[in-house]
Scaffold this motif. Structure first.
Motif, PDB file in Angstrom:
ATOM      1  N   LYS A   1       0.830  -1.191   0.000  1.00  0.00           N
ATOM      2  CA  LYS A   1       0.000   0.000   0.000  1.00  0.00           C
ATOM      3  C   LYS A   1       0.868   1.245   0.000  1.00  0.00           C
ATOM      4  O   LYS A   1       0.624   2.203  -0.719  1.00  0.00           O
ATOM      5  CB  LYS A   1      -0.915  -0.010   1.233  1.00  0.00           C
ATOM      6  CG  LYS A   1      -1.840   1.195   1.305  1.00  0.00           C
ATOM      7  CD  LYS A   1      -2.726   1.111   2.547  1.00  0.00           C
ATOM      8  CE  LYS A   1      -3.636   2.323   2.645  1.00  0.00           C
ATOM      9  NZ  LYS A   1      -4.492   2.280   3.855  1.00  0.00           N
ATOM     10  N   GLY A   2       1.910   1.230   0.846  1.00  0.00           N
ATOM     11  CA  GLY A   2       2.826   2.356   0.879  1.00  0.00           C
ATOM     12  C   GLY A   2       3.662   2.435  -0.384  1.00  0.00           C
ATOM     13  O   GLY A   2       3.957   3.513  -0.886  1.00  0.00           O
ATOM     14  N   TYR A   3       4.025   1.256  -0.912  1.00  0.00           N
ATOM     15  CA  TYR A   3       4.857   1.199  -2.106  1.00  0.00           C
ATOM     16  C   TYR A   3       4.148   1.809  -3.302  1.00  0.00           C
ATOM     17  O   TYR A   3       4.748   2.449  -4.148  1.00  0.00           O
ATOM     18  CB  TYR A   3       5.224  -0.244  -2.400  1.00  0.00           C
ATOM     19  CG  TYR A   3       5.883  -0.462  -3.735  1.00  0.00           C
ATOM     20  CD1 TYR A   3       7.228  -0.141  -3.913  1.00  0.00           C
ATOM     21  CD2 TYR A   3       5.183  -0.982  -4.817  1.00  0.00           C
ATOM     22  CE1 TYR A   3       7.853  -0.332  -5.125  1.00  0.00           C
ATOM     23  CE2 TYR A   3       5.801  -1.168  -6.031  1.00  0.00           C
ATOM     24  CZ  TYR A   3       7.135  -0.851  -6.188  1.00  0.00           C
ATOM     25  OH  TYR A   3       7.742  -1.040  -7.389  1.00  0.00           O
ATOM     26  N   SER A   4       2.812   1.638  -3.341  1.00  0.00           N
ATOM     27  CA  SER A   4       2.063   2.105  -4.499  1.00  0.00           C
ATOM     28  C   SER A   4       1.949   3.621  -4.555  1.00  0.00           C
ATOM     29  O   SER A   4       1.548   4.184  -5.557  1.00  0.00           O
ATOM     30  CB  SER A   4       0.652   1.500  -4.473  1.00  0.00           C
ATOM     31  OG  SER A   4      -0.057   1.969  -3.335  1.00  0.00           O
ATOM     32  N   ARG A   5       2.341   4.289  -3.471  1.00  0.00           N
ATOM     33  CA  ARG A   5       2.214   5.738  -3.457  1.00  0.00           C
ATOM     34  C   ARG A   5       3.236   6.417  -4.367  1.00  0.00           C
ATOM     35  O   ARG A   5       3.022   7.510  -4.844  1.00  0.00           O
ATOM     36  CB  ARG A   5       2.398   6.256  -2.030  1.00  0.00           C
ATOM     37  CG  ARG A   5       1.317   5.786  -1.077  1.00  0.00           C
ATOM     38  CD  ARG A   5       1.607   6.312   0.330  1.00  0.00           C
ATOM     39  NE  ARG A   5       0.648   5.788   1.289  1.00  0.00           N
ATOM     40  CZ  ARG A   5       0.695   6.050   2.592  1.00  0.00           C
ATOM     41  NH1 ARG A   5       1.660   6.808   3.067  1.00  0.00           N
ATOM     42  NH2 ARG A   5      -0.209   5.542   3.411  1.00  0.00           N
ATOM     43  N   LYS A   6       4.381   5.771  -4.537  1.00  0.00           N
ATOM     44  CA  LYS A   6       5.452   6.386  -5.318  1.00  0.00           C
ATOM     45  C   LYS A   6       6.038   5.375  -6.288  1.00  0.00           C
ATOM     46  O   LYS A   6       5.947   4.178  -6.085  1.00  0.00           O
ATOM     47  CB  LYS A   6       6.571   6.891  -4.392  1.00  0.00           C
ATOM     48  CG  LYS A   6       6.114   7.943  -3.397  1.00  0.00           C
ATOM     49  CD  LYS A   6       7.270   8.329  -2.497  1.00  0.00           C
ATOM     50  CE  LYS A   6       6.841   9.337  -1.441  1.00  0.00           C
ATOM     51  NZ  LYS A   6       7.958   9.688  -0.543  1.00  0.00           N
ATOM     52  N   LYS A   7       6.651   5.872  -7.298  1.00  0.00           N
ATOM     53  CA  LYS A   7       7.359   5.026  -8.248  1.00  0.00           C
ATOM     54  C   LYS A   7       8.838   5.358  -8.182  1.00  0.00           C
ATOM     55  O   LYS A   7       9.229   6.511  -8.069  1.00  0.00           O
ATOM     56  CB  LYS A   7       6.841   5.257  -9.670  1.00  0.00           C
ATOM     57  CG  LYS A   7       5.383   4.849  -9.846  1.00  0.00           C
ATOM     58  CD  LYS A   7       4.934   5.083 -11.274  1.00  0.00           C
ATOM     59  CE  LYS A   7       3.477   4.663 -11.475  1.00  0.00           C
ATOM     60  NZ  LYS A   7       3.027   4.896 -12.860  1.00  0.00           N
TER      61      LYS A   7
ATOM     62  N   GLY B   1      22.309   1.857   3.577  1.00  0.00           N
ATOM     63  CA  GLY B   1      20.921   1.742   3.163  1.00  0.00           C
ATOM     64  C   GLY B   1      20.323   0.378   3.460  1.00  0.00           C
ATOM     65  O   GLY B   1      21.032  -0.610   3.635  1.00  0.00           O
ATOM     66  N   HIS B   2      19.007   0.322   3.547  1.00  0.00           N
ATOM     67  CA  HIS B   2      18.297  -0.941   3.765  1.00  0.00           C
ATOM     68  C   HIS B   2      16.924  -0.856   3.115  1.00  0.00           C
ATOM     69  O   HIS B   2      16.405   0.235   2.877  1.00  0.00           O
ATOM     70  CB  HIS B   2      18.162  -1.234   5.268  1.00  0.00           C
ATOM     71  CG  HIS B   2      17.561  -0.106   6.047  1.00  0.00           C
ATOM     72  ND1 HIS B   2      18.329   0.805   6.744  1.00  0.00           N
ATOM     73  CD2 HIS B   2      16.279   0.287   6.217  1.00  0.00           C
ATOM     74  CE1 HIS B   2      17.548   1.692   7.332  1.00  0.00           C
ATOM     75  NE2 HIS B   2      16.283   1.405   7.018  1.00  0.00           N
ATOM     76  N   GLY B   3      16.340  -2.008   2.848  1.00  0.00           N
ATOM     77  CA  GLY B   3      15.056  -2.055   2.175  1.00  0.00           C
ATOM     78  C   GLY B   3      15.215  -2.110   0.664  1.00  0.00           C
ATOM     79  O   GLY B   3      16.326  -2.067   0.128  1.00  0.00           O
ATOM     80  N   PRO B   4      14.113  -2.190  -0.073  1.00  0.00           N
ATOM     81  CA  PRO B   4      14.173  -2.365  -1.528  1.00  0.00           C
ATOM     82  C   PRO B   4      14.940  -1.269  -2.253  1.00  0.00           C
ATOM     83  O   PRO B   4      15.601  -1.524  -3.252  1.00  0.00           O
ATOM     84  CB  PRO B   4      12.699  -2.375  -1.950  1.00  0.00           C
ATOM     85  CG  PRO B   4      11.949  -2.736  -0.725  1.00  0.00           C
ATOM     86  CD  PRO B   4      12.717  -2.184   0.426  1.00  0.00           C
ATOM     87  N   PHE B   5      14.856  -0.029  -1.760  1.00  0.00           N
ATOM     88  CA  PHE B   5      15.512   1.086  -2.438  1.00  0.00           C
ATOM     89  C   PHE B   5      16.556   1.748  -1.541  1.00  0.00           C
ATOM     90  O   PHE B   5      16.844   2.935  -1.670  1.00  0.00           O
ATOM     91  CB  PHE B   5      14.463   2.115  -2.880  1.00  0.00           C
ATOM     92  CG  PHE B   5      13.376   1.516  -3.736  1.00  0.00           C
ATOM     93  CD1 PHE B   5      13.602   1.233  -5.073  1.00  0.00           C
ATOM     94  CD2 PHE B   5      12.137   1.201  -3.188  1.00  0.00           C
ATOM     95  CE1 PHE B   5      12.613   0.655  -5.846  1.00  0.00           C
ATOM     96  CE2 PHE B   5      11.145   0.628  -3.962  1.00  0.00           C
ATOM     97  CZ  PHE B   5      11.373   0.347  -5.296  1.00  0.00           C
ATOM     98  N   GLY B   6      17.122   0.953  -0.631  1.00  0.00           N
ATOM     99  CA  GLY B   6      18.084   1.494   0.312  1.00  0.00           C
ATOM    100  C   GLY B   6      19.313   2.085  -0.350  1.00  0.00           C
ATOM    101  O   GLY B   6      19.872   3.079   0.135  1.00  0.00           O
TER     102      GLY B   6
ATOM    103  N   ASN C   1      10.801  10.254  -6.838  1.00  0.00           N
ATOM    104  CA  ASN C   1      11.537   9.235  -7.597  1.00  0.00           C
ATOM    105  C   ASN C   1      12.082   8.103  -6.742  1.00  0.00           C
ATOM    106  O   ASN C   1      12.602   7.132  -7.282  1.00  0.00           O
ATOM    107  CB  ASN C   1      12.698   9.890  -8.354  1.00  0.00           C
ATOM    108  CG  ASN C   1      12.209  10.804  -9.454  1.00  0.00           C
ATOM    109  OD1 ASN C   1      11.146  10.586 -10.027  1.00  0.00           O
ATOM    110  ND2 ASN C   1      12.967  11.854  -9.738  1.00  0.00           N
ATOM    111  N   ILE C   2      12.029   8.232  -5.412  1.00  0.00           N
ATOM    112  CA  ILE C   2      12.525   7.182  -4.530  1.00  0.00           C
ATOM    113  C   ILE C   2      11.441   6.828  -3.520  1.00  0.00           C
ATOM    114  O   ILE C   2      10.948   7.699  -2.799  1.00  0.00           O
ATOM    115  CB  ILE C   2      13.801   7.619  -3.773  1.00  0.00           C
ATOM    116  CG1 ILE C   2      14.890   8.055  -4.754  1.00  0.00           C
ATOM    117  CG2 ILE C   2      14.324   6.481  -2.907  1.00  0.00           C
ATOM    118  CD1 ILE C   2      16.152   8.579  -4.080  1.00  0.00           C
ATOM    119  N   ASN C   3      11.077   5.573  -3.462  1.00  0.00           N
ATOM    120  CA  ASN C   3      10.084   5.122  -2.498  1.00  0.00           C
ATOM    121  C   ASN C   3      10.778   4.850  -1.166  1.00  0.00           C
ATOM    122  O   ASN C   3      11.576   3.915  -1.058  1.00  0.00           O
ATOM    123  CB  ASN C   3       9.389   3.850  -3.005  1.00  0.00           C
ATOM    124  CG  ASN C   3       8.229   3.449  -2.109  1.00  0.00           C
ATOM    125  OD1 ASN C   3       8.381   3.369  -0.893  1.00  0.00           O
ATOM    126  ND2 ASN C   3       7.088   3.202  -2.708  1.00  0.00           N
ATOM    127  N   CYS C   4      10.475   5.655  -0.179  1.00  0.00           N
ATOM    128  CA  CYS C   4      11.111   5.530   1.136  1.00  0.00           C
ATOM    129  C   CYS C   4      10.141   5.000   2.183  1.00  0.00           C
ATOM    130  O   CYS C   4      10.405   5.132   3.383  1.00  0.00           O
ATOM    131  CB  CYS C   4      11.651   6.886   1.588  1.00  0.00           C
ATOM    132  SG  CYS C   4      12.885   7.598   0.486  1.00  0.00           S
TER     133      CYS C   4
END
Length: 486
Positions: free
Chosen positions: A29-35, A99-104, A199-202
């Motif tokens: 749900k949070g991921y869908s907010r940004k690309k 960094g950590h997570g998918p876009f860390g 541009n970065i999903n945080c």
């Protein structure tokens, strides 16, 4: 650094109201907010060409820096050394970011590039203001959440590594207060920018940051997360000792855990890693963050996670030799004393950071052969630029360091190699060290041990020498190691 725990990789705890799939839905749900998107390279190219600003493997006259990708995927560590910071010849900024997570990896580089600019801007404002730091209010319009309260509290009372005598050290206090205010404002502005970044999903990605500014003999450090700063100094016996300058801000620290629980977040460790406390959402078994403070990770910002830095001050002395900033890929396998010994035994300053990273990789493989080696990033800042010999294990003198930070390298595109799930397994090994406390690391005792053991240090290369210091098996180069050494 592997601080997020995948919701797909385990079963729900007994009594947990939601399944892992529901927790993953929360993240989506949070991921869908940004690309996700790529970095603005036009701005990046200008920033990367600033003289004295290093961010790739290499060295300068005062610093050595090196990073190496682990075995968990994209290298999510970043680092920076910025000499003549704020156009001051006596000032240098250093930092490491994990960094950590998918876009860390994208978050870490974003913070690396923009946090120093914000710190510089706020520092200039504070200095030019008639009333210094007093004229800048930390309060902002609108509602005040737990993080806003933490920023206000940090402005009123922040831990320091040295007690100051206000009657005798008023200039030092003013320098510290001004820089402390600048750190607080810069970190706050940086986290706000990440929240609004398109541009970065945080939402479930973030980064640690340990950043120092050295102006003359004054040192101020801002820290969030579990990267660490350690000082190498000489004691009264002229022995090189390690002094930890920062606190690893883990969720199991009493003050950190209390804040998180007060904000309805949960703190507990998994059964298969009982020593690693993690932060969880109130009603979801996600994301399992292994730190109490970080940039980004906005899914947890209403539940106790904050980006407020702990700010530390120290006045450097002639006994202080160098400072090591490193991500937890180093500290998970090496003690503070081992790190200091490895840097001190490097054949040259220009290769000190590289020698430390290679030693950590070797230690990972030897101590934890079934675990994936973590990403590592190191910055070594040398405080005495006139010293010509760092090592007590070799008689070879150092050659002048060159500005080789470009190294014919280019960073990988931020848009590639993105992880698709929170699959960075957590750090499971930590050591407790009190900031400001000394660890025994005797130069003379080390030399005596070398003589007693019959070690001929002159016959050992840099890596083998370090392996001997760490009591690791003698280095036998394989194909991969031989390539790394070249």
């Amino acid at each position: 650094m592997g601080s997020c725990f995948s919701a797909e990789s385990r079963s729900p705890l007994p009594g947990s109201p939601l399944s892992p799939h529901q927790a993953l839905d929360y993240w989506k749900k949070g991921y869908s907010r940004k690309k996700s998107g790529s970095f603005d390279y036009r701005k990046g190219e200008t920033l990367h060409r600033i003289p004295g600003r290093l961010f790739l493997n290499g060295s300068s006259g005062v610093a050595s820096l090196y990073t190496q990708q682990g075995k968990k995927g994209t290298n999510q560590d970043a680092m920076i050394v910025w000499e003549n910071f704020c156009s001051r010849t006596d000032t240098v900024l250093c930092g490491v970011f994990d960094g950590h997570g998918p876009f860390g990896h994208m978050v870490a580089k974003k913070v690396r590039d923009h946090l120093p600019l914000k710190l510089s801007a706020h520092w200039e404002v504070n200095i030019s203001s008639e009333d210094g730091f007093r004229k800048i209010s930390l309060n902002t319009a609108g509602s005040v959440n737990s993080e806003e309260i933490a920023f206000i509290s940090a402005d009123n009372d922040s831990r320091t590594s040295v007690n100051l005598d206000e009657t005798e050290k008023l200039p030092e206090i003013e320098i510290f207060k001004t820089l402390k205010e600048s750190f607080l404002k810069a970190f706050k502005a940086m986290d706000r920018e990440l929240r609004l970044h398109t541009n970065i999903n945080c939402f479930c990605s973030g980064t640690t940051a340990v950043t120092l500014v050295k102006q003359g003999p004054y040192l101020v450090i801002g820290n969030v997360g579990d990267s660490r700063a350690v000082l190498a100094t000489r004691d009264k016996d002229n022995s090189l000792t390690a002094v930890q300058l920062t606190v690893d801000l883990k969720p199991n620290l009493p003050a950190e855990e209390e804040r998180i629980r007060r904000c309805k977040g949960r703190v507990f460790a998994l059964h298969n890693e009982p020593t690693v406390a993690r932060v969880w959402l109130p009603n979801n078994d996600a994301p399992g963050l292994a730190m109490a403070r970080a940039f980004g990770d906005f899914c947890l910002k209403d539940f106790g996670l904050i980006s407020v830095p702990e700010v530390y001050y120290r006045r450097l002395s002639e006994e202080d030799e160098f400072i090591v900033l490193a991500t937890d890929g180093i500290w998970d396998v090496l003690s503070n004393n081992e790190v200091v010994d490895i840097v001190a035994s490097a054949p040259a300053r220009s290769s000190a950071a590289r020698a430390l990273v290679h030693s950590a990789v070797r230690a990972w493989r030897y101590k934890y052969p079934t675990s994936k080696v973590d990403d590592c990033a190191v910055v070594c800042l040398f405080l005495d630029s006139n010293s010509s010999n760092l090592t007590y294990a070799s008689n070879a003198k150092e050659k002048p360091a060159s500005m080789d930070h470009i190294n014919n390298e280019s960073e990988k595109d931020d848009s590639v190699g993105v992880l698709t799930s929170l699959d960075r397994s957590g750090s499971v090994r930590t050591s407790k060290v009190i900031p400001g406390g000394n660890e025994d690391s005797s130069k003379s005792k080390q030399q005596e041990r070398n003589l007693e053991s019959g070690i001929d240090w002159s016959s050992l290369d840099g890596i083998s020498r370090v392996d001997t210091l760490l009591n690791l098996p003698r280095f036998v180069p394989g194909k991969e190691d031989e390539k790394a050494r070249k």
